[in-house]
Design an enzyme around this catalytic site. Structure first.
Site, PDB file in Angstrom:
ATOM      1  CE  LYS A   1      -0.334  16.915 -42.988  1.00  0.00           C
ATOM      2  NZ  LYS A   1       0.130  15.600 -42.473  1.00  0.00           N
TER       3      LYS A   1
ATOM      4  CB  SER B   1       3.995  16.157 -42.803  1.00  0.00           C
ATOM      5  OG  SER B   1       2.869  15.341 -42.593  1.00  0.00           O
TER       6      SER B   1
ATOM      7  CB  SER C   1       2.533  13.488 -40.089  1.00  0.00           C
ATOM      8  OG  SER C   1       3.682  13.444 -40.881  1.00  0.00           O
TER       9      SER C   1
HETATM   10  N1  GLN Z   1       8.281  11.827 -41.352  1.00  0.00           N
HETATM   11  C1  GLN Z   1       7.571  10.730 -41.940  1.00  0.00           C
HETATM   12  C2  GLN Z   1       7.709  10.768 -43.440  1.00  0.00           C
HETATM   13  O1  GLN Z   1       8.303  11.683 -43.936  1.00  0.00           O
HETATM   14  C3  GLN Z   1       6.128  10.743 -41.528  1.00  0.00           C
HETATM   15  C4  GLN Z   1       5.274  11.591 -42.372  1.00  0.00           C
HETATM   16  C5  GLN Z   1       3.815  11.429 -42.124  1.00  0.00           C
HETATM   17  O2  GLN Z   1       3.404  10.778 -41.166  1.00  0.00           O
HETATM   18  N2  GLN Z   1       3.013  11.967 -43.023  1.00  0.00           N
HETATM   19  O3  GLN Z   1       7.255   9.897 -44.129  1.00  0.00           O
END
Ligand code: GLN
Length: 477
Positions: free
Chosen positions: A77, A152, A176
């Site tokens: 990532k 994400s 994410s």
């Molecule tokens: N969807 C969650 C957020 O927007 C999780 C994101 C993540 O785990 N980086 O914070």
């Protein structure tokens, strides 16, 4: 080509027998990446470097000197530092930035002869659940390009899904790793908070952020965890607890006690096919002799607001460092120091990131601190205590990973609250700091992947992984 191998040991066996080579594998993945550029999974492909490392590793294998990840081709990532390589967190504000050191996890993975094939698209600064907040455009789900891949770590999930690499590394602040794995049909693990070093990982919300592997087999998830985990002198938040050889013995026997949260099952927002999947699995586990019982978790309505108040507060502080002076983008319209900060930040950050910085600053401001931030901290403690109490009486908590399967691109972008509510099942583990894994369990009638999530007590990845392997094998038979 769709990826033929579900685990590294099969790759290593074929290399041993001369049926394939690391170079051939890398070439095949590169070809797959090339044919699927429209999915927008990669921000950059390290093709030449991957090929030259592949031939080095082929010779190491011939000499019997290769590390335990030899033959594994990995995508990372774009919030993980890899020395000498660009890094953007999918944000304009880091345009042109190159890492000057590698994260601890990259060093550990490379030392075991992994090949990093490229960096993958994600939500900007990992803030999102659909990969639509990326400055570099959305990623598309391989099974249906009108659908999101989740986020994400959406690019990472699609890279694994579409056979553009063997496995991927994502980060999970509130889901994410698990949610995109669920939307794309792979396995995704969020380890216990503090299990893996975050040195060299771009921070979003530091009391939540975790690194996690995404792969097609529990064996590979276990292997990647064991290579990455453990104490690190560069990260004071990492646990000193010794790292078990998670991948060594994944056999499971015995009977377990499993809780499912009744409020989760009764929630009206849960897709009927996902609800059925959960109920069918509960029945099957019972038939197999496990104890599966409903438990009440009366904080269900509070998990999403608590998570967002705290992560936005932490994000507003972590992202203060992007000022147009130290890193990446600097506004060409700035005239003095203050306008350099203001214009670089206004032009460099996207809408969702700015929303979170502003809300985070608000909840931390002196007049509102007690009403929001301090209260959310207290509720986090209550959520954690109750979760730990459940896991005192049960080995695992079983739930859906997500309330819905992959949704349409654009569908949830209009209303941030709708988007945030997609995280209802993943944020509990993040708030409590416990490990949780998303397991792919077939497709729905429309052909989209469905998944369930298992979580366990802190540092009980060993049992979680063993049971996950058994659970998947049982369901696939
Ligand atoms: N969807 C969650 C957020 O927007 C999780 C994101 C993540 O785990 N980086 O914070």
């Amino acid at each position: 080509m769709t990826e033929l191998y579900t685990n590294l040991s099969a790759i290593q066996a074929d290399i041993q027998q001369g049926k394939t080579s690391v170079v051939k594998l890398v070439e095949a993945y590169l070809q797959q990446i090339d044919q699927h550029r429209h999915l927008n999974a990669f921000l950059e492909v390290f093709d030449q470097e991957a090929l030259s490392r592949a031939s080095e590793i082929d010779s190491k294998l011939k000499n019997g000197k290769a590390g335990k990840l030899a033959g594994m081709v990995l995508a990372i990532k774009d919030n993980i530092c890899y020395k000498g390589h660009k890094l953007s967190a999918s944000s304009k504000i880091l345009e042109g930035f190159t890492s000057i050191y590698s994260s601890t996890i990259i060093e550990r993975l490379l030392a075991e002869d992994v090949i990093v094939i490229g960096r993958t698209n994600c939500d900007e600064f990992a803030m999102g659940g659909s990969n639509e907040t990326s400055h570099y455009g959305p990623v598309k789900n391989y099974l249906d390009t009108t659908k999101v891949p989740g986020g994400s770590s959406g690019g990472a999930a699609v890279a694994v899904q579409a056979g553009m690499c063997h496995a991927a590394i994502g980060t999970d602040t509130g889901g994410s790793v698990r949610q995109p794995s669920a939307f794309c049909g792979s396995i995704g693990l969020r380890p216990t908070y503090g299990r893996i070093s975050r040195h060299g990982i771009i921070a979003y919300a530091s009391s939540f952020d975790q690194v996690g592997p995404m792969a097609k087999s529990v064996e590979d998830v276990a292997l990647l965890l064991e290579v990455m985990a453990g104490a690190d002198e560069y990260d004071a938040t990492v646990a000193q607890a010794p790292v078990p050889e998670y991948s060594k013995d994944l056999s499971f026997s015995g009977k377990k006690r499993i809780a499912y949260i009744s409020e989760a099952l009764d929630s009206p927002g849960v897709d009927p096919e996902i609800k059925k999947l959960l109920l069918d699995n509960i029945e099957q586990l019972k038939r197999d002799g496990h104890t599966v019982e409903p438990v009440s978790f009366k904080y269900m309505d509070y998990v999403v607001p608590t998570y967002y108040i705290l992560t936005m507060a932490e994000a507003s502080s972590n992202l203060a460092r992007y000022d147009g002076v130290h890193y990446g983008y600097r506004s060409p319209n700035a005239t003095d120091l203050e306008s350099t900060y203001k214009k670089s930040r206004s032009e460099g950050f996207g809408k969702e990131v700015k929303r979170r910085i502003m809300l985070g600053t608000f909840v931390l401001s002196s007049g509102y601190y007690d009403a929001y931030y301090a209260k959310a901290q207290k509720i986090r403690r209550m959520i954690r205590d109750k979760t730990v109490e459940i896991l005192h009486n049960y080995d695992f908590i079983l739930s859906p990973t997500t309330p819905t399967p992959a949704f349409n691109i654009g569908e949830n972008m209009k209303d941030p609250i709708v988007m945030y509510l997609e995280d209802i099942f993943t944020v509990q583990a993040a708030l409590a700091g416990i490990p949780a894994i998303s397991l792919p369990l077939g497709n729905n009638a429309a052909g989209l992947p469905l998944a369930l999530q298992l979580s366990a007590q802190t540092f009980n990845e060993t049992e979680l992984l063993k049971f996950s392997k058994y659970f998947l094998e049982r369901s696939n038979n």
